[in-house]
Design a protein around this motif. Sequence first.
Motif, PDB file in Angstrom:
ATOM      1  N   LYS A 274      -9.168 -10.427 -28.505  1.00  8.40           N
ATOM      2  CA  LYS A 274     -10.546 -10.576 -28.973  1.00  8.40           C
ATOM      3  C   LYS A 274     -10.503 -10.612 -30.486  1.00  8.40           C
ATOM      4  O   LYS A 274     -10.074  -9.663 -31.133  1.00  8.40           O
ATOM      5  CB  LYS A 274     -11.422  -9.409 -28.484  1.00  8.40           C
ATOM      6  N   ARG A 275     -10.958 -11.733 -31.047  1.00  8.84           N
ATOM      7  CA  ARG A 275     -10.916 -11.940 -32.495  1.00  8.84           C
ATOM      8  C   ARG A 275     -12.324 -12.228 -32.984  1.00  8.84           C
ATOM      9  O   ARG A 275     -12.874 -13.311 -32.756  1.00  8.84           O
ATOM     10  CB  ARG A 275      -9.974 -13.089 -32.830  1.00  8.84           C
TER      11      ARG A 275
ATOM     12  N   LYS B  94      -4.653  -9.101 -38.294  1.00  9.87           N
ATOM     13  CA  LYS B  94      -5.312  -7.823 -38.562  1.00  9.87           C
ATOM     14  C   LYS B  94      -6.742  -7.854 -38.000  1.00  9.87           C
ATOM     15  O   LYS B  94      -7.396  -8.888 -38.029  1.00  9.87           O
ATOM     16  CB  LYS B  94      -5.350  -7.567 -40.066  1.00  9.87           C
ATOM     17  N   ASN B  95      -7.181  -6.727 -37.465  1.00  9.64           N
ATOM     18  CA  ASN B  95      -8.528  -6.540 -36.849  1.00  9.64           C
ATOM     19  C   ASN B  95      -8.644  -7.192 -35.482  1.00  9.64           C
ATOM     20  O   ASN B  95      -9.731  -7.185 -34.900  1.00  9.64           O
ATOM     21  CB  ASN B  95      -9.642  -7.067 -37.771  1.00  9.64           C
ATOM     22  N   ASP B  96      -7.551  -7.772 -34.954  1.00  8.43           N
ATOM     23  CA  ASP B  96      -7.591  -8.266 -33.576  1.00  8.43           C
ATOM     24  C   ASP B  96      -7.695  -7.085 -32.603  1.00  8.43           C
ATOM     25  O   ASP B  96      -7.261  -5.960 -32.922  1.00  8.43           O
ATOM     26  CB  ASP B  96      -6.307  -9.044 -33.242  1.00  8.43           C
ATOM     27  N   GLN B  97      -8.269  -7.338 -31.457  1.00  5.26           N
ATOM     28  CA  GLN B  97      -8.275  -6.357 -30.385  1.00  5.26           C
ATOM     29  C   GLN B  97      -7.506  -6.909 -29.206  1.00  5.26           C
ATOM     30  O   GLN B  97      -7.712  -8.048 -28.792  1.00  5.26           O
ATOM     31  CB  GLN B  97      -9.714  -6.021 -29.971  1.00  5.26           C
ATOM     32  N   LEU B  98      -6.630  -6.101 -28.666  1.00  3.38           N
ATOM     33  CA  LEU B  98      -5.794  -6.523 -27.555  1.00  3.38           C
ATOM     34  C   LEU B  98      -6.460  -6.114 -26.241  1.00  3.38           C
ATOM     35  O   LEU B  98      -6.847  -4.953 -26.068  1.00  3.38           O
ATOM     36  CB  LEU B  98      -4.395  -5.885 -27.659  1.00  3.38           C
ATOM     37  N   LEU B  99      -6.569  -7.054 -25.325  1.00  3.07           N
ATOM     38  CA  LEU B  99      -7.179  -6.804 -24.018  1.00  3.07           C
ATOM     39  C   LEU B  99      -6.072  -6.515 -23.014  1.00  3.07           C
ATOM     40  O   LEU B  99      -5.219  -7.367 -22.747  1.00  3.07           O
ATOM     41  CB  LEU B  99      -7.991  -8.021 -23.574  1.00  3.07           C
ATOM     42  N   ILE B 100      -6.091  -5.295 -22.473  1.00  2.43           N
ATOM     43  CA  ILE B 100      -4.960  -4.806 -21.691  1.00  2.43           C
ATOM     44  C   ILE B 100      -5.422  -4.227 -20.367  1.00  2.43           C
ATOM     45  O   ILE B 100      -6.418  -3.507 -20.296  1.00  2.43           O
ATOM     46  CB  ILE B 100      -4.183  -3.728 -22.491  1.00  2.43           C
ATOM     47  N   PHE B 101      -4.685  -4.545 -19.312  1.00  3.22           N
ATOM     48  CA  PHE B 101      -4.835  -3.890 -18.008  1.00  3.22           C
ATOM     49  C   PHE B 101      -3.843  -2.724 -17.950  1.00  3.22           C
ATOM     50  O   PHE B 101      -2.640  -2.920 -18.119  1.00  3.22           O
ATOM     51  CB  PHE B 101      -4.544  -4.864 -16.855  1.00  3.22           C
ATOM     52  N   LYS B 102      -4.365  -1.529 -17.672  1.00  7.20           N
ATOM     53  CA  LYS B 102      -3.475  -0.353 -17.576  1.00  7.20           C
ATOM     54  C   LYS B 102      -3.547   0.209 -16.174  1.00  7.20           C
ATOM     55  O   LYS B 102      -4.556   0.167 -15.521  1.00  7.20           O
ATOM     56  CB  LYS B 102      -3.905   0.717 -18.593  1.00  7.20           C
TER      57      LYS B 102
END
Length: 327
Positions: free
Chosen positions: A302-303, A319-327
């Motif tokens: 997500k940018r 920088k300031n990116d958000q990583l979308l993760i399945f945990k």
Amino acid sequence: MTNRMYISFLRLPLLIRILVMALLVFLTFGISIHLLEPETFPSIFDGIWWAIITASTVGYGDYVPQSLFGRLTTLVLILLGVGFVSSYFGTLAAAAVTKQDALSEGKIPYKGEGHVIIIGWNERSRELIHRLASSKNPQKIILIDETLPSNPVPKFVHFIQGKSHVDETILKSDIEKAEKVLITADRGNDELQADMNSILTLLTIKGLCSQVKCIVEILTAEQVMNAIRAGADEVIQSNKITSVFMINSLHSNGDGLLSDFIQYFQERRLSSYEVSETDIGKTYMAVCQEFLNKGSLLIGIKRGKETFLNPSHSVQIEKNDQLLIFK
């Protein structure tokens, strides 16, 4: 002055009034029996002890009046004191039952912090409550609904009965200390009316506590923008999500892959994480491999306001990116 004290006494809760009167009776009879039989009751404390034991019908027999006036005093104490003691414990039990009933009927405000508020009782909220309660770190759940007569899940939920768009009802949930609010759509109404009710509830909550995060379920596409204008932090278009799943089912080969995907989605959690300093400049593929080694699945970035699902492997993390993760 005496009249003012009497009025103040009458304003006390019934339980406190009965307790005060019972203590006065014990004190009066304890002093009286000490004065009547100082040899049998050598101190005022012994007299008060005897009065409490006698009035509570325990009667240890360690102090027994010997004189006629002492025994007459005992008879009066038994007739008078037992009534006060019975009234006190009867009132105490009635108060406990009344409070329990009020709690079950959603009349007791909640006091706490870090809780999740769910508005509306339906199959979706039932399933959500079940999953939240069975998680490793369950949060306190507050359910607000105007149709339920009592708490449907008393073990895990604090229930508040009332209209969700009324300030008094929302304030009972200690909204200022809540972590998140989920507003579910009432599918029993016309879809447009259900969305209008949800937006009205959202406006009420944001008016009372603008910083609390609100997630709103919207049924009609036309009302999504209105929900965002009203302050929704996230909008769930449940009808749109359902239609996407239906389309995929229609175009599938009947192999049940969609059901497997839903099961996977239920068992894992989608989260977003701020990119770390060490990941800046790395390729999406490299960061994806790092998360795979940790047992997590990176599905996108997500940018700003844009979301890129499964981007090119050569895309560099900024920088300031958000990583979308399945945990």
